[in-house]
Scaffold this motif. Sequence first.
Motif, PDB file in Angstrom:
ATOM      1  N   GLY A   1     -12.809 -10.459 -49.955  1.00 22.59           N
ATOM      2  CA  GLY A   1     -14.229 -10.779 -49.931  1.00 22.59           C
ATOM      3  C   GLY A   1     -14.798 -11.100 -51.298  1.00 22.59           C
ATOM      4  N   THR A   2     -14.031 -10.833 -52.338  1.00 25.68           N
ATOM      5  CA  THR A   2     -14.485 -11.092 -53.707  1.00 25.68           C
ATOM      6  C   THR A   2     -13.707 -12.256 -54.301  1.00 25.68           C
ATOM      7  OG1 THR A   2     -15.041  -8.744 -53.949  1.00 25.68           O
ATOM      8  CG2 THR A   2     -14.902 -10.047 -55.969  1.00 25.68           C
ATOM      9  N   LEU A   3     -12.424 -12.071 -54.534  1.00 27.41           N
ATOM     10  CA  LEU A   3     -11.566 -13.168 -54.996  1.00 27.41           C
ATOM     11  C   LEU A   3     -10.944 -13.915 -53.814  1.00 27.41           C
ATOM     12  CD1 LEU A   3      -9.710 -11.423 -57.955  1.00 27.41           C
ATOM     13  CD2 LEU A   3     -11.449 -13.221 -58.122  1.00 27.41           C
ATOM     14  N   LEU A   4     -10.609 -13.163 -52.792  1.00 21.46           N
ATOM     15  CA  LEU A   4      -9.961 -13.715 -51.601  1.00 21.46           C
ATOM     16  C   LEU A   4     -11.001 -13.828 -50.488  1.00 21.46           C
ATOM     17  CD1 LEU A   4      -7.222 -14.475 -50.235  1.00 21.46           C
ATOM     18  CD2 LEU A   4      -7.044 -12.073 -49.567  1.00 21.46           C
ATOM     19  N   ASP A   5     -11.131 -15.020 -49.947  1.00 15.95           N
ATOM     20  CA  ASP A   5     -12.084 -15.256 -48.861  1.00 15.95           C
ATOM     21  C   ASP A   5     -11.385 -14.961 -47.539  1.00 15.95           C
ATOM     22  OD1 ASP A   5     -14.202 -16.011 -47.319  1.00 15.95           O
ATOM     23  OD2 ASP A   5     -14.154 -18.123 -47.891  1.00 15.95           O
ATOM     24  N   ASN A   6     -11.225 -13.667 -47.242  1.00 15.80           N
ATOM     25  CA  ASN A   6     -10.392 -13.261 -46.115  1.00 15.80           C
ATOM     26  C   ASN A   6     -11.142 -12.831 -44.862  1.00 15.80           C
ATOM     27  OD1 ASN A   6     -11.142 -10.886 -47.692  1.00 15.80           O
ATOM     28  ND2 ASN A   6      -9.935  -9.782 -46.199  1.00 15.80           N
ATOM     29  N   TYR A   7     -12.449 -12.725 -44.898  1.00 23.05           N
ATOM     30  CA  TYR A   7     -13.146 -12.154 -43.749  1.00 23.05           C
ATOM     31  C   TYR A   7     -13.009 -12.992 -42.483  1.00 23.05           C
ATOM     32  CZ  TYR A   7     -14.977  -8.278 -46.392  1.00 23.05           C
ATOM     33  OH  TYR A   7     -15.075  -7.136 -47.141  1.00 23.05           O
ATOM     34  N   GLU A   8     -13.052 -14.299 -42.600  1.00 24.15           N
ATOM     35  CA  GLU A   8     -12.867 -15.137 -41.406  1.00 24.15           C
ATOM     36  C   GLU A   8     -11.454 -14.998 -40.855  1.00 24.15           C
ATOM     37  OE1 GLU A   8     -14.893 -16.734 -39.401  1.00 24.15           O
ATOM     38  OE2 GLU A   8     -16.622 -16.252 -40.655  1.00 24.15           O
ATOM     39  N   THR A   9     -10.477 -15.016 -41.745  1.00 23.78           N
ATOM     40  CA  THR A   9      -9.078 -14.871 -41.341  1.00 23.78           C
ATOM     41  C   THR A   9      -8.855 -13.516 -40.674  1.00 23.78           C
ATOM     42  OG1 THR A   9      -8.417 -16.258 -43.199  1.00 23.78           O
ATOM     43  CG2 THR A   9      -6.698 -14.912 -42.202  1.00 23.78           C
ATOM     44  N   SER A  10      -9.374 -12.471 -41.290  1.00 22.35           N
ATOM     45  CA  SER A  10      -9.206 -11.122 -40.757  1.00 22.35           C
ATOM     46  C   SER A  10      -9.932 -10.958 -39.422  1.00 22.35           C
ATOM     47  CB  SER A  10      -9.717 -10.087 -41.759  1.00 22.35           C
ATOM     48  OG  SER A  10      -8.956 -10.156 -42.945  1.00 22.35           O
ATOM     49  N   THR A  11     -11.123 -11.539 -39.324  1.00 29.07           N
ATOM     50  CA  THR A  11     -11.887 -11.459 -38.074  1.00 29.07           C
ATOM     51  C   THR A  11     -11.138 -12.150 -36.947  1.00 29.07           C
ATOM     52  OG1 THR A  11     -13.986 -11.347 -39.262  1.00 29.07           O
ATOM     53  CG2 THR A  11     -14.076 -12.066 -36.958  1.00 29.07           C
ATOM     54  N   LYS A  12     -10.604 -13.322 -37.228  1.00 27.59           N
ATOM     55  CA  LYS A  12      -9.848 -14.062 -36.202  1.00 27.59           C
ATOM     56  C   LYS A  12      -8.643 -13.234 -35.735  1.00 27.59           C
ATOM     57  CE  LYS A  12      -7.721 -18.521 -35.296  1.00 27.59           C
ATOM     58  NZ  LYS A  12      -6.362 -18.871 -35.552  1.00 27.59           N
ATOM     59  N   ALA A  13      -7.912 -12.650 -36.668  1.00 31.60           N
ATOM     60  CA  ALA A  13      -6.748 -11.833 -36.317  1.00 31.60           C
ATOM     61  C   ALA A  13      -7.165 -10.607 -35.511  1.00 31.60           C
ATOM     62  CB  ALA A  13      -5.996 -11.411 -37.577  1.00 31.60           C
ATOM     63  N   PHE A  14      -8.285 -10.016 -35.854  1.00 29.64           N
ATOM     64  CA  PHE A  14      -8.762  -8.827 -35.150  1.00 29.64           C
ATOM     65  C   PHE A  14      -9.176  -9.186 -33.722  1.00 29.64           C
ATOM     66  CE2 PHE A  14     -11.270  -5.153 -34.063  1.00 29.64           C
ATOM     67  CZ  PHE A  14     -10.791  -4.129 -34.852  1.00 29.64           C
ATOM     68  N   VAL A  15      -9.925 -10.274 -33.570  1.00 31.38           N
ATOM     69  CA  VAL A  15     -10.364 -10.709 -32.241  1.00 31.38           C
ATOM     70  C   VAL A  15      -9.150 -11.059 -31.368  1.00 31.38           C
ATOM     71  CG1 VAL A  15     -11.638 -12.511 -30.985  1.00 31.38           C
ATOM     72  CG2 VAL A  15     -12.672 -11.407 -32.981  1.00 31.38           C
ATOM     73  N   GLU A  16      -8.147 -11.716 -31.958  1.00 36.61           N
ATOM     74  CA  GLU A  16      -6.922 -12.032 -31.210  1.00 36.61           C
ATOM     75  C   GLU A  16      -6.192 -10.759 -30.766  1.00 36.61           C
ATOM     76  OE1 GLU A  16      -4.670 -14.533 -33.844  1.00 36.61           O
ATOM     77  OE2 GLU A  16      -5.939 -16.286 -33.457  1.00 36.61           O
ATOM     78  N   THR A  17      -6.198  -9.749 -31.632  1.00 36.16           N
ATOM     79  CA  THR A  17      -5.559  -8.488 -31.278  1.00 36.16           C
ATOM     80  C   THR A  17      -6.343  -7.781 -30.173  1.00 36.16           C
ATOM     81  OG1 THR A  17      -4.781  -8.329 -33.571  1.00 36.16           O
ATOM     82  CG2 THR A  17      -4.525  -6.367 -32.211  1.00 36.16           C
ATOM     83  N   LEU A  18      -7.660  -7.825 -30.256  1.00 39.80           N
ATOM     84  CA  LEU A  18      -8.475  -7.266 -29.176  1.00 39.80           C
ATOM     85  C   LEU A  18      -8.126  -7.937 -27.850  1.00 39.80           C
ATOM     86  CD1 LEU A  18     -12.039  -6.994 -30.783  1.00 39.80           C
ATOM     87  CD2 LEU A  18     -10.553  -5.094 -30.097  1.00 39.80           C
ATOM     88  N   ALA A  19      -8.025  -9.266 -27.865  1.00 36.91           N
ATOM     89  CA  ALA A  19      -7.699 -10.012 -26.642  1.00 36.91           C
ATOM     90  C   ALA A  19      -6.326  -9.609 -26.098  1.00 36.91           C
ATOM     91  CB  ALA A  19      -7.755 -11.515 -26.911  1.00 36.91           C
ATOM     92  N   ALA A  20      -5.368  -9.402 -26.983  1.00 31.16           N
ATOM     93  CA  ALA A  20      -4.024  -8.993 -26.558  1.00 31.16           C
ATOM     94  C   ALA A  20      -4.057  -7.633 -25.868  1.00 31.16           C
ATOM     95  CB  ALA A  20      -3.077  -8.966 -27.754  1.00 31.16           C
ATOM     96  N   TYR A  21      -5.006  -6.793 -26.239  1.00 28.90           N
ATOM     97  CA  TYR A  21      -5.165  -5.477 -25.630  1.00 28.90           C
ATOM     98  C   TYR A  21      -6.199  -5.488 -24.496  1.00 28.90           C
ATOM     99  CZ  TYR A  21      -2.402  -2.896 -29.103  1.00 28.90           C
ATOM    100  OH  TYR A  21      -1.384  -2.388 -29.873  1.00 28.90           O
TER     101      TYR A  21
ATOM    102  N   PRO B   1     -12.923  -5.727 -25.355  1.00 29.56           N
ATOM    103  CA  PRO B   1     -14.058  -6.584 -25.699  1.00 29.56           C
ATOM    104  C   PRO B   1     -14.361  -6.557 -27.198  1.00 29.56           C
ATOM    105  CG  PRO B   1     -14.857  -4.529 -24.792  1.00 29.56           C
ATOM    106  CD  PRO B   1     -13.341  -4.485 -24.708  1.00 29.56           C
ATOM    107  N   GLY B   2     -15.036  -7.595 -27.662  1.00 28.68           N
ATOM    108  CA  GLY B   2     -15.484  -7.702 -29.043  1.00 28.68           C
ATOM    109  C   GLY B   2     -15.517  -9.153 -29.451  1.00 28.68           C
ATOM    110  N   ASN B   3     -16.675  -9.608 -29.918  1.00 31.23           N
ATOM    111  CA  ASN B   3     -16.776 -11.012 -30.322  1.00 31.23           C
ATOM    112  C   ASN B   3     -16.730 -11.153 -31.842  1.00 31.23           C
ATOM    113  OD1 ASN B   3     -19.424 -10.875 -31.513  1.00 31.23           O
ATOM    114  ND2 ASN B   3     -20.314 -10.903 -29.469  1.00 31.23           N
ATOM    115  N   HIS B   4     -16.655 -12.384 -32.280  1.00 28.98           N
ATOM    116  CA  HIS B   4     -16.521 -12.703 -33.704  1.00 28.98           C
ATOM    117  C   HIS B   4     -17.568 -11.998 -34.559  1.00 28.98           C
ATOM    118  CE1 HIS B   4     -17.562 -15.002 -37.311  1.00 28.98           C
ATOM    119  NE2 HIS B   4     -16.269 -15.254 -37.410  1.00 28.98           N
ATOM    120  N   ASP B   5     -18.834 -12.157 -34.212  1.00 32.71           N
ATOM    121  CA  ASP B   5     -19.902 -11.625 -35.059  1.00 32.71           C
ATOM    122  C   ASP B   5     -19.886 -10.101 -35.121  1.00 32.71           C
ATOM    123  OD1 ASP B   5     -20.631 -14.242 -35.522  1.00 32.71           O
ATOM    124  OD2 ASP B   5     -22.359 -14.198 -34.175  1.00 32.71           O
TER     125      ASP B   5
END
Length: 186
Positions: free
Chosen positions: A12-32, A35-39
Amino acid sequence: MNYDVYIWDLGGTLLDNYETSTKAFVETLAAYNLPGNHDQVYAKLKVSTEVAVATFAHFESNFLKDYKIREASALADPIWRDGAREILAKITKSGGQNFLISHRDEQVLHLLSQAHLLDYFTEIITSGNGFARKPNPESLFCLKEKYQIHKALVIGDRPIDCQAGQAAGFDTLLVDENKSLLEIVN
């Protein structure tokens, strides 16, 4: 430059990872089939991974492990914040030092090496060093003592970064995610 020592957070400071991490988290939620949306996920990940897992999947014992596998795969092609390379280079060129403190594991070293940013840092502290997570200032006190740092700027994207820096007696800067690091740090 107003400081000789800059202590950076990674995600979030040097690495712009929040979108990447959010996408991975939402995909993992779906695999299980959870519920949980992007925002919703994005907001919880901005607090911490632990808070996000506790909110969306606290009863799934393998969720964190599966999420981390997806996230690591997604971070194989990281997105760096605008101006990251330039500000790190500017600091070292002017005789300053950059340090990095991250709660992530040794993957940090791989990401920095892959982006040719590793040489800009005097020392990098990861979870492998065993320090308590921010806002605990333990890792900052270690750097302060080891390098005899009297004045530094701690730069992060979350209040816990600033809390840790202030507790260690350093100045702090909370980055604005909509601006280049070159605009923010001077």
